[in-house]
Design a protein around this motif. Structure first.
Motif, mmCIF file in Angstrom:
data_model
loop_
_atom_site.group_PDB
_atom_site.id
_atom_site.type_symbol
_atom_site.label_atom_id
_atom_site.label_comp_id
_atom_site.label_asym_id
_atom_site.label_seq_id
_atom_site.Cartn_x
_atom_site.Cartn_y
_atom_site.Cartn_z
ATOM 1 N N ALA A 547 9.050 -0.191 2.503
ATOM 2 C CA ALA A 547 8.301 -1.776 2.877
ATOM 3 C C ALA A 547 6.691 -1.394 2.706
ATOM 4 C CB ALA A 547 8.370 -2.244 4.345
ATOM 5 N N SER A 548 6.499 -0.409 2.882
ATOM 6 C CA SER A 548 4.503 -0.494 2.045
ATOM 7 C C SER A 548 4.538 1.163 1.888
ATOM 8 C CB SER A 548 4.150 -0.878 3.648
ATOM 9 O OG SER A 548 3.955 0.390 4.509
ATOM 10 N N VAL A 549 3.459 1.507 1.495
ATOM 11 C CA VAL A 549 3.107 2.607 0.598
ATOM 12 C C VAL A 549 1.624 2.928 0.964
ATOM 13 C CG1 VAL A 549 4.204 3.375 -1.022
ATOM 14 C CG2 VAL A 549 2.472 1.775 -0.955
ATOM 15 N N GLY A 550 0.882 4.264 1.841
ATOM 16 C CA GLY A 550 -0.162 4.708 2.891
ATOM 17 C C GLY A 550 -1.566 4.986 0.998
ATOM 18 N N GLU A 551 -2.615 5.144 2.044
ATOM 19 C CA GLU A 551 -3.784 5.243 0.428
ATOM 20 C C GLU A 551 -2.990 6.783 -0.238
ATOM 21 O OE1 GLU A 551 -8.009 7.123 1.546
ATOM 22 O OE2 GLU A 551 -7.328 5.721 2.600
ATOM 23 N N GLY A 552 -3.302 6.734 -1.192
ATOM 24 C CA GLY A 552 -2.682 7.815 -1.549
ATOM 25 C C GLY A 552 -1.651 8.375 -2.743
ATOM 26 N N GLN A 553 -0.619 7.561 -2.290
ATOM 27 C CA GLN A 553 1.202 7.897 -2.604
ATOM 28 C C GLN A 553 0.582 7.225 -4.074
ATOM 29 O OE1 GLN A 553 2.425 5.855 1.263
ATOM 30 N NE2 GLN A 553 4.568 7.142 -0.110
ATOM 31 N N GLU A 608 -5.098 2.082 -1.559
ATOM 32 C CA GLU A 608 -5.143 1.907 0.030
ATOM 33 C C GLU A 608 -3.555 0.726 0.277
ATOM 34 O OE1 GLU A 608 -7.812 -1.734 0.874
ATOM 35 O OE2 GLU A 608 -10.055 -0.397 0.528
ATOM 36 N N CYS A 609 -3.044 0.615 1.270
ATOM 37 C CA CYS A 609 -2.223 0.101 1.709
ATOM 38 C C CYS A 609 -1.433 -1.129 1.006
ATOM 39 C CB CYS A 609 -2.337 -0.385 3.241
ATOM 40 S SG CYS A 609 -0.470 -0.648 3.454
ATOM 41 N N LEU A 610 -0.457 -0.864 0.097
ATOM 42 C CA LEU A 610 0.197 -2.079 -0.346
ATOM 43 C C LEU A 610 1.542 -2.292 0.425
ATOM 44 C CD1 LEU A 610 0.211 -3.445 -3.160
ATOM 45 C CD2 LEU A 610 0.653 -1.598 -4.059
ATOM 46 N N LYS A 611 2.029 -3.550 0.323
ATOM 47 C CA LYS A 611 2.972 -3.667 1.715
ATOM 48 C C LYS A 611 4.040 -5.320 0.172
ATOM 49 C CE LYS A 611 1.056 -6.571 4.889
ATOM 50 N NZ LYS A 611 -0.095 -6.819 3.989
ATOM 51 N N VAL A 612 5.675 -4.824 1.379
ATOM 52 C CA VAL A 612 6.320 -5.811 0.673
ATOM 53 C C VAL A 612 6.006 -7.182 1.022
ATOM 54 C CG1 VAL A 612 8.725 -6.706 0.811
ATOM 55 C CG2 VAL A 612 8.691 -4.415 0.313
ATOM 56 N N GLY A 613 5.606 -8.251 -0.104
ATOM 57 C CA GLY A 613 4.805 -9.447 0.243
ATOM 58 C C GLY A 613 3.709 -9.761 -0.393
ATOM 59 N N ASP A 614 3.096 -8.575 -0.637
ATOM 60 C CA ASP A 614 1.708 -8.907 -0.801
ATOM 61 C C ASP A 614 1.758 -10.026 -2.142
ATOM 62 O OD1 ASP A 614 0.128 -8.001 1.158
ATOM 63 O OD2 ASP A 614 -0.083 -5.684 -0.178
ATOM 64 N N GLN A 615 0.005 -10.767 -2.158
ATOM 65 C CA GLN A 615 0.444 -11.076 -3.296
ATOM 66 C C GLN A 615 -1.237 -10.110 -4.345
ATOM 67 O OE1 GLN A 615 2.672 -14.283 -3.174
ATOM 68 N NE2 GLN A 615 0.988 -14.719 -4.288
ATOM 69 N N VAL A 616 -0.357 -10.133 -5.355
ATOM 70 C CA VAL A 616 -1.468 -9.006 -6.004
ATOM 71 C C VAL A 616 -1.821 -9.996 -7.714
ATOM 72 C CG1 VAL A 616 -0.575 -7.608 -6.004
ATOM 73 C CG2 VAL A 616 0.970 -7.973 -7.676
ATOM 74 N N GLN A 617 -2.675 -8.963 -8.213
ATOM 75 C CA GLN A 617 -3.008 -9.940 -10.063
ATOM 76 C C GLN A 617 -3.190 -8.874 -10.531
ATOM 77 O OE1 GLN A 617 -6.955 -11.058 -10.784
ATOM 78 N NE2 GLN A 617 -6.206 -13.307 -10.673
ATOM 79 N N LEU A 618 -2.107 -8.343 -12.003
ATOM 80 C CA LEU A 618 -2.027 -7.737 -12.522
ATOM 81 C C LEU A 618 -3.278 -7.943 -13.956
ATOM 82 C CD1 LEU A 618 1.736 -8.408 -11.662
ATOM 83 C CD2 LEU A 618 1.563 -6.576 -12.753
ATOM 84 N N HIS A 619 -3.476 -6.685 -14.518
ATOM 85 C CA HIS A 619 -4.662 -6.562 -15.849
ATOM 86 C C HIS A 619 -3.798 -5.730 -16.893
ATOM 87 C CE1 HIS A 619 -7.781 -9.749 -13.396
ATOM 88 N NE2 HIS A 619 -7.158 -8.688 -12.750
ATOM 89 N N VAL A 620 -3.689 -6.296 -18.031
ATOM 90 C CA VAL A 620 -3.528 -4.818 -18.421
ATOM 91 C C VAL A 620 -4.345 -4.390 -19.320
ATOM 92 C CG1 VAL A 620 -1.515 -6.590 -19.406
ATOM 93 C CG2 VAL A 620 -3.199 -6.350 -20.800
ATOM 94 N N ASP A 621 -4.610 -2.716 -19.546
ATOM 95 C CA ASP A 621 -5.589 -2.379 -20.332
ATOM 96 C C ASP A 621 -5.952 -2.889 -21.900
ATOM 97 O OD1 ASP A 621 -7.037 -0.535 -22.110
ATOM 98 O OD2 ASP A 621 -6.470 1.300 -21.050
ATOM 99 N N GLU A 622 -6.506 -4.088 -22.049
ATOM 100 C CA GLU A 622 -6.450 -5.110 -23.328
ATOM 101 C C GLU A 622 -6.459 -3.954 -24.287
ATOM 102 O OE1 GLU A 622 -9.015 -7.642 -22.523
ATOM 103 O OE2 GLU A 622 -8.583 -8.746 -21.106
ATOM 104 N N ALA A 623 -7.634 -3.022 -24.805
ATOM 105 C CA ALA A 623 -7.914 -2.268 -26.113
ATOM 106 C C ALA A 623 -6.713 -1.758 -25.843
ATOM 107 C CB ALA A 623 -9.116 -0.736 -25.557
ATOM 108 N N TRP A 624 -5.665 -0.592 -24.629
ATOM 109 C CA TRP A 624 -4.214 -0.170 -25.350
ATOM 110 C C TRP A 624 -3.138 -1.215 -25.746
ATOM 111 C CZ3 TRP A 624 -3.411 5.099 -24.452
ATOM 112 C CH2 TRP A 624 -1.650 4.946 -23.508
#
Length: 996
Positions: A547-553, A608-624
């Motif tokens: 359900a979640s992951v911690g810092e450094g995972q 940092e911590c990330l868990k199920v249900g979080d809203q995220v915004q994705l950015h692709v590496d534009e040059a790549w």
């Protein structure tokens, strides 16, 4: 009854292995029933039965070239193309994802790898390297054991009319070690269908538990066998049909877990079924083979085929008939599907098959040169109706087989001479030298399969130095490993259980359509939109859902949608980062994205911590991303340009691209010439210069089926499918009346592309090599890198031109001539290794080769009249060394050794003095230098030329040491670098013995 069944099982266990050897008089009919059913009718009856009576979808055979499965050399079973369904990784938008009931006749090759029948072909009456597998499948539990058994029994007894009392059945008897009980469900189904218990056999996992591999879907199977004895005496059982019930998954730790969805997978060999229906004891006596055997008899001087095996087959004539008939079928099918004889992997196995067929046909059947190619039309006639690719490629197949046969016959003749010459020098108890055998092999110079070399020696009663051969094989394997391309890490994956759980929960496939949300700004740059998404599931590195992951995972991240391109279709995955909505200053790097059964899994490092249900915004590496888009559109233009240069029949064999370079494999009749390479670049440059629009549109897959000129690969495409068209709107390109797809690049492709071609800037092909005979790999770069490559090429061309001018002016003394010769060597190294246009590299290499010959000739002429004072060796020392070497090598026409010399000139002087005192001796000397460099000089006796030349000898040895060589037919020199002088000396001896 139980006791009698157990006793029968004990007697018959060995009789019903999956590949029984049918022996006995092959021409004797099994029954008096007539007339026999033809192969095409048997195949059609199978497909019609499942399509018309039981609602199965009939699908065409897949290519024998495995589709995206590096674990296989060839497709070896009907289920191979359906592995994505069993593993749960099938694209939910593809046609395959909708398969429920399916039947087909699959082309299969079992040669090399885990399942190989190559060594058994010809020795008995049933083994084949190529065969057809009839099969029916039920996916996701649409039906299971009862329906599968009932259908099989109905087809065999009612449609094909096989007497029920000739059929036996085996089922899984359990495996206590794995905690599996007997498959009593299958047993009871057969009893219900009327199979008496006396004709039912229970076996363990080796016989009746089928596994895809070391891991993956598996399950019990039940097999239907035919009794050749017809109730007279002890049963003689041959397996007809294997019904596999996939209900378990073999985990990485060896345990078994139930599958989320159950499947039925069946397979029945057409050749074996046909033998039963036509009343034959041999598959070679059916109408699939009889036309070939007749053609072999008509084209050779051998007596007619009589079906003998073992000791009864005097002279191994009938064995040769079977080998040639089987192998030409395999060769024809493989070449038609794009696998040509080559130097590694499946092509190497095919090369071995061709050489095996040539030897049996020429030495045992006395076939004339070009005979194998003449059999291709017979294969096409017997199989072309079911597999039309054979008809389309028949001329190419015959041409390739004939050319390879011709080359091998020349090698075989030379190999015999080498063996005879070597044997004359051996004592009665000496083993045949491993170095000589290796030089004859596929890994050496002549390309003879090692098993053939061993057989030729066995026929003469000579033992081979097996330990030495093993050592050479290990060295070769290490060398190949060093030269191999780095293997891409698999990264995090969703296994069949994780995918099954997502499907059970009703989680929809990831919406990755935002990856196409980009546009051109008025300034000409690209604008890539961001994407907001919700975290649906997180996975640890071992695949456990959390359900979640911690810092450094490091974790796997599943979202409801994404704008990241997941690696597929040869295009590298996007990379970039994501942020949590409302926490914009913490970046979560995304290393890659992979697609698993329609779900996109992002490989993320969590600061940092990330868990199920979080809203995220994705950015692709534009040059790549932009660089990948440039390369992918360039790949399409390259494909089009190759068709323009080589003809419309030119076929792509695969591609891969990343931001740095693109790789393109193409089927070719011959290596591309410098002129063709330059023309291909010119065609791409023209499209780039015109800055043509690139149109992309999703259309129904059915609309693309009959568009002339449209390019697609042997892949499973989604429906609807994305069409990419350069310069012509998709609707116009797909209009069959417009012929637009014949005049520009139009392909099925899910990749991301430029919106206009001008951004490619330029394309330069910087590398080209033969992967196998008939397949060329091109390496190319674009944009500024391409421009830099052109500048490098131009600069080197100017240097070569200046060096040629200095050479034309002549040299005043030896030192100046040697300096100019070294300059030619330096330029050769620079041209060989520079990133530059390949067409220009090839032209400069040819120019430099001629210039180096002129320079070396000039040096030799000046040395005769102006000896280099640095090359003067004290007469007493030279004479002493010469005498020592002559005493050490008093026997034989060859001196290969090491000496200490401070320069190449000194080493050449020693070689010349040796040859002056022993004119019939060929000499090669190596001189190790303090910094690891090794000098090489050689001279070939006049009597040994022209078959044996000094230049080729030095090149073979110096190439082994990673260096270069130059010279003439009589005298040559070179340099290299190696810590293993013994291996270099072995190479020198083996090469010379091969040529002398």
């Amino acid at each position: 009854m139980a006791t009698s069944v157990a006793a029968a099982a004990g007697r018959l266990r060995r009789a019903i292995r999956r590949t029984p050897q049918w022996r006995g008089p092959s021409r004797r009919a099994l029954s008096s029933e007539a007339p026999p059913t033809q192969a095409a009718a048997v195949r059609d009856a199978f497909l019609s039965f499942f399509r018309d009576r039981h609602g199965h979808q009939v699908v065409p055979s897949a290519s024998v070239r495995p589709r995206g499965d590096p674990s296989l050399l060839f497709v070896n079973a009907g289920m191979n193309q359906f592995k994505p369904i069993f593993l749960g990784t099938v694209d939910p938008r593809s046609e395959m994802a909708g398969f429920r009931r399916v039947a087909n006749s699959q082309k299969c090759v079992r040669a090399g790898g885990r399942h190989s029948d190559l060594e058994d072909v010809g020795r008995d009456l049933s083994h084949h390297t190529f065969f057809e597998m009839l099969g029916n499948w039920a996916f996701r539990g649409v039906y299971f054991k009862e329906e599968a058994c009932s259908m099989a029994w109905e087809l065999l007894t009612q449609v094909y009319g096989i007497p029920e009392d000739r059929l036996w059945v085996s089922y899984f008897g359990g495996d206590p070690k794995a905690g599996l009980g007997p498959d009593l469900e299958s047993r009871d189904i057969w009893l219900k269908l009327g199979v008496p218990a006396s004709r039912m056999l229970s076996f363990g996992p080796q016989e009746n538990f089928w596994e895809m591999g070391d891991t993956g879907p598996c399950g019990p199977c039940t097999e239907i066998h035919y009794d050749l004895a017809a109730g007279v005496g002890a049963p003689q059982l041959v397996e007809l049909w294997n019904l596999v019930f996939m209900q378990h998954n073999r985990e990485a730790d060896g345990s078994l877990q139930p599958l989320p969805q159950r499947h039925v997978d069946t397979g029945m060999g057409l050749e074996r079924l046909l033998a039963v229906l036509q009343g034959r004891r041999s598959t070679y006596d059916t109408d699939l083979f009889s036309p070939l055997l007749s053609a072999i008899h008509q084209g050779c001087g051998a007596p007619p085929y009589s079906g003998r095996v073992g000791a009864a087959d005097e002279g191994h004539t009938d064995t040769a008939y079977r080998v040639v008939a089987d192998h030409i079928r395999t060769l024809s099918v493989c070449i038609a599907d794009g696998v040509s004889p080559g130097m590694s992997g499946a092509p190497l196995v095919l090369r071995r098959i061709l050489r095996r067929a040539v030897r049996f046909s020429t030495e045992l059947l006395r076939a004339p040169p070009g005979f194998l190619g003449s059999l291709v039309p017979v294969v096409v006639e017997t199989l072309g109706g079911a597999y039309p690719e054979l008809q389309r490629n028949s001329a190419q197949i015959a041409s390739l087989v004939t050319a390879d046969e011709e080359a091998f016959l020349a090698s075989l003749q030379q190999g015999r001479r080498v063996i005879e010459r070597t044997l004359r020098r051996l004592g009665p108890s000496d083993a045949f030298p491993a170095e000589v055998a290796w030089s004859l092999s596929l890994s050496g110079n002549l390309g003879l399969p090692l098993d053939l070399v061993k057989l030729m020696l066995e026929e003469k009663g000579v033992q081979l130095d097996s330990a030495g051969l093993e050592r050479l094989a290990q060295e070769e394997a290490q060398h190949r490993a060093q030269q191999a391309e780095p293997v891409q890490e698999q990264g995090l994956r969703l296994d069949v259980h994780a995918l099954g759980e997502l499907q059970r929960r009703g989680v929809p496939p990831t919406d990755d359509s935002p990856k196409y949300n980009y546009s051109l700004r008025p300034s000409g740059g690209y604008e890539f939109g961001t994407c907001e998404a919700q975290v649906l599931q997180l996975y640890t590195e071992d695949g456990t859902a959390v359900a979640s992951v911690g810092e450094g995972q490091r974790c796997g991240l599943l979202l409801d949608k994404t704008n990241f391109y997941a690696e597929q279709g040869g295009q590298a995955s996007d990379r970039g980062y994501l942020v949590r909505v409302g926490l914009q200053d913490v970046l979560f790097p995304v290393a890659r994205a992979q697609v698993c059964g329609g779900f996109i899994l992002h490989e993320v490092a969590a600061p940092e911590c990330l868990k199920v249900g979080d809203q995220v915004q994705l950015h692709v590496d534009e040059a790549w991303r932009l660089s990948c888009m440039e390369k992918h559109t360039a790949v399409h233009l390259l494909n089009w340009a190759l068709r323009q240069a080589l003809g419309p029949g030119t076929e792509q064999r695969g591609s891969h691209l990343n931001p740095e370079w693109l790789r393109f494999d193409v089927a070719t009749q011959a290596p591309l010439t410098p002129e063709q390479l330059r023309a291909v670049e010119g065609t791409v440059q023209k499209a780039v210069g015109q800055d043509e629009a690139v149109y992309m549109e999703e259309v129904a897959l059915a609309r693309t089926a009959h568009v002339p000129g449209l390019r697609s690969l042997d892949e499973v495409y989604p429906d609807p499918v994305r069409v990419v068209s350069v310069g012509v709107p998709v609707a116009q390109a797909l209009n069959p009346a417009s012929q637009a797809a014949l005049q520009t690049s139009v392909e099925l492709c899910c990749g991301t592309h430029l919106l206009r071609t001008g951004a490619i800037g330029d394309l330069v092909i910087i590398g080209e090599r033969q992967l196998a005979k008939g397949t060329t790999r091109l390496l190319a770069i674009t944009g500024e890198q391409a421009q830099q490559a052109r500048e490098v090429g131009q600069s080197l061309a100017q240097e070569v031109e200046a060096a040629a001018a200095r050479l034309s002016q002549g040299s005043r003394d030896v030192v100046e001539a040697q300096r100019l010769s070294k300059e030619m060597g330096r330029l050769t190294d620079a041209v060989d290794t520079a990133v530059m246009p390949q067409w220009q590299r090839r032209e400069l290499q040819a120019t430099l080769k001629a210039l180096r010959r002129r320079a070396n000739t000039a040096v030799r002429k000046l040395e005769m009249v102006q000896p280099d004072p640095r090359a003067v060796l004290p007469a007493s020392q030279a004479a002493q060394k010469t005498q020592e070497l002559l005493q050490q090598h008093s026997e034989g026409p060859l001196i290969v050794d090491t000496v200490h010399a401070e320069s190449l000139s000194v080493l050449v002087k020693v070689v010349r003095q040796l040859c002056k005192q022993a004119p019939s001796t060929s000499v090669l000397l190596l001189s190790p230098q303090p910094l690891g460099q090794v000098l090489c000089a050689c001279q070939v006796a006049q009597s040994a030329t022209p078959a044996f030349t000094a230049e080729a000898w030095a090149l073979a040895v110096c190439s082994h040491m990673g260096g270069k060589a130059w010279g003439s037919r009589v005298v040559a020199q070179g340099t290299g670098s190696t810590a293993d002088l013994d291996a270099a000396l072995s190479t020198a001896r083996a090469y010379a013995l091969n040529k002398l």
